[in-house]
Motif scaffolding. Sequence first.
Motif, PDB file in Angstrom:
ATOM      1  N   UNK A  66       0.829  -1.206   0.000  1.00  0.00           N
ATOM      2  CA  UNK A  66       0.000   0.000   0.000  1.00  0.00           C
ATOM      3  C   UNK A  66       0.864   1.258   0.000  1.00  0.00           C
ATOM      4  N   UNK A  67       1.951   1.250   0.769  1.00  0.00           N
ATOM      5  CA  UNK A  67       2.858   2.400   0.789  1.00  0.00           C
ATOM      6  C   UNK A  67       3.531   2.588  -0.561  1.00  0.00           C
ATOM      7  N   UNK A  68       3.866   1.485  -1.216  1.00  0.00           N
ATOM      8  CA  UNK A  68       4.481   1.564  -2.550  1.00  0.00           C
ATOM      9  C   UNK A  68       3.513   2.161  -3.566  1.00  0.00           C
ATOM     10  N   UNK A  69       2.246   1.751  -3.462  1.00  0.00           N
ATOM     11  CA  UNK A  69       1.223   2.290  -4.369  1.00  0.00           C
ATOM     12  C   UNK A  69       1.054   3.784  -4.146  1.00  0.00           C
ATOM     13  N   UNK A  70       1.045   4.216  -2.895  1.00  0.00           N
ATOM     14  CA  UNK A  70       0.869   5.636  -2.578  1.00  0.00           C
ATOM     15  C   UNK A  70       2.019   6.462  -3.146  1.00  0.00           C
ATOM     16  N   UNK A  71       3.258   5.961  -3.018  1.00  0.00           N
ATOM     17  CA  UNK A  71       4.406   6.680  -3.572  1.00  0.00           C
ATOM     18  C   UNK A  71       4.349   6.717  -5.094  1.00  0.00           C
ATOM     19  N   UNK A  75       4.194   9.927  -7.766  1.00  0.00           N
ATOM     20  CA  UNK A  75       5.233  10.133  -8.780  1.00  0.00           C
ATOM     21  C   UNK A  75       4.698  10.056 -10.199  1.00  0.00           C
ATOM     22  N   UNK A  76       3.521   9.456 -10.383  1.00  0.00           N
ATOM     23  CA  UNK A  76       2.982   9.231 -11.726  1.00  0.00           C
ATOM     24  C   UNK A  76       1.606   9.867 -11.868  1.00  0.00           C
ATOM     25  N   UNK A  78      -1.751  11.258 -13.301  1.00  0.00           N
ATOM     26  CA  UNK A  78      -2.589  10.934 -14.462  1.00  0.00           C
ATOM     27  C   UNK A  78      -2.339   9.539 -15.028  1.00  0.00           C
ATOM     28  N   UNK A  79      -1.556   8.701 -14.316  1.00  0.00           N
ATOM     29  CA  UNK A  79      -1.339   7.332 -14.777  1.00  0.00           C
ATOM     30  C   UNK A  79      -2.577   6.489 -14.502  1.00  0.00           C
ATOM     31  N   UNK A  80      -2.731   5.393 -15.236  1.00  0.00           N
ATOM     32  CA  UNK A  80      -3.849   4.481 -14.999  1.00  0.00           C
ATOM     33  C   UNK A  80      -3.567   3.636 -13.756  1.00  0.00           C
ATOM     34  N   UNK A  81      -4.620   3.045 -13.214  1.00  0.00           N
ATOM     35  CA  UNK A  81      -4.433   2.198 -12.031  1.00  0.00           C
ATOM     36  C   UNK A  81      -3.527   1.008 -12.356  1.00  0.00           C
ATOM     37  N   UNK A  82      -3.658   0.480 -13.588  1.00  0.00           N
ATOM     38  CA  UNK A  82      -2.831  -0.661 -13.989  1.00  0.00           C
ATOM     39  C   UNK A  82      -1.357  -0.274 -14.018  1.00  0.00           C
ATOM     40  N   UNK A  83      -1.067   0.908 -14.596  1.00  0.00           N
ATOM     41  CA  UNK A  83       0.336   1.351 -14.682  1.00  0.00           C
ATOM     42  C   UNK A  83       0.928   1.566 -13.291  1.00  0.00           C
ATOM     43  N   UNK A  84       0.133   2.107 -12.379  1.00  0.00           N
ATOM     44  CA  UNK A  84       0.621   2.361 -11.017  1.00  0.00           C
ATOM     45  C   UNK A  84       0.950   1.049 -10.312  1.00  0.00           C
ATOM     46  N   UNK A  85       0.049   0.065 -10.415  1.00  0.00           N
ATOM     47  CA  UNK A  85       0.282  -1.210  -9.740  1.00  0.00           C
ATOM     48  C   UNK A  85       1.411  -1.988 -10.391  1.00  0.00           C
ATOM     49  N   UNK A 102      -7.029   3.034  -4.724  1.00  0.00           N
ATOM     50  CA  UNK A 102      -6.538   4.365  -5.103  1.00  0.00           C
ATOM     51  C   UNK A 102      -7.502   5.467  -4.677  1.00  0.00           C
ATOM     52  N   UNK A 103      -8.802   5.146  -4.604  1.00  0.00           N
ATOM     53  CA  UNK A 103      -9.796   6.141  -4.250  1.00  0.00           C
ATOM     54  C   UNK A 103      -9.583   6.685  -2.830  1.00  0.00           C
ATOM     55  N   UNK A 104      -8.922   5.921  -1.989  1.00  0.00           N
ATOM     56  CA  UNK A 104      -8.658   6.362  -0.619  1.00  0.00           C
ATOM     57  C   UNK A 104      -7.483   7.333  -0.528  1.00  0.00           C
ATOM     58  N   UNK A 105      -6.696   7.404  -1.589  1.00  0.00           N
ATOM     59  CA  UNK A 105      -5.494   8.247  -1.530  1.00  0.00           C
ATOM     60  C   UNK A 105      -5.371   9.211  -2.702  1.00  0.00           C
ATOM     61  N   UNK A 106      -6.252   9.127  -3.674  1.00  0.00           N
ATOM     62  CA  UNK A 106      -6.143   9.979  -4.868  1.00  0.00           C
ATOM     63  C   UNK A 106      -7.529  10.189  -5.455  1.00  0.00           C
TER      64      UNK A 106
END
Length: 337
Positions: A66-71, A75-76, A78-85, A102-106
């Motif tokens: 979860x921390x990695x996803x938040x960072x 850093x990215x 307008x990226x898609x959820x797939x690209x972030x994960x 992602x809705x909880x943090x963005x």
Amino acid sequence: MGQKKDLTGSEKSKIVRYLAEGCSSLKIAKLLKRDHRTIKRFIQNSQQGRKKRVEKPRRKITAHELRKVKRAAAKMPLATSLAIFQSCNITGVPKSTRCAILRDMAKVRKAERRPPLNKTHKLKCQDWAKKYLKTGFSKVLWTDEMRVSLDGPDGWARGWIGKGQRAPVRLRRQQGGGGVLVWAGIIKDELVGPFRVEDGVKLNSQSYCQFLEDTFKQWYRKKSASFKKNMISMQDNAPSHASKYSTVWLARKGIKEEKLMTWPPCSPDLDPIENLWCIIKCEIYKEGKQYTSLNSVWEAVVAAARNVDGEQIKTLTESMDGRLLSVLAKKGGYIGR
């Protein structure tokens, strides 16, 4: 009559209404000009009711992931959820789960539109702000053009709809459409225009000056000698405005040297008339309004402009002192509108 693609939302609503009126499925098929089997299938499926969706347990991710996803989301932009994960090497997570996390943090947003400003642009903006810092902006005439289309700025609109309500149908044009080019000016608490550019006319230096001759000049010649002596005209850097031909034409009308404001490059955020265009567009396109002809959208522009009172215009023209201070505070950077 062959079977076509699935029924549209509008057709489904009509079927329900016809059934309520006691029409048979065969009669409904004839009214809608659709295959009888398609109508019967829809009626049968509706009567059976929808199967309750079985919620599957969502794939859980660890606190470390979860921390990695938040960072990665930071850093990215307008990226898609797939690209972030994928950037976090987290696989096997369905889209619904990715979006819920992602809705909880963005939040989903569009990129902001702003002109590209390099170092030279910023320096020129600062010089412009310093030059006009002590100018009385009540004597500046701000001018610009705006194009209005039949379907709105983007051809679509979105907004809130109550639960249980259907979204209204919007026209989707295969051809036609188009728009109207509008010119206007504001000075102190007065609106000049709006004036409509003739359909099909491309504004180059010659046609722009001819347009001013036919419209703006009629307003300008009625003004007093003292008004003309003190008025400063603002023209942006569009080719038809800043060309040598247009500059010479304006000079012949007495608008030259210090009476013609120099304008910094890539600075639509400094022009208060841009805010007037926003006011007019919000009015003519409110509630997803669309138009069927160029004359009807022009009439809407005229009506909306007539409703803009002097106090609103005065608020825009008096905002210039604050805009100049913002330019200096941001060292020539973009200040927004």
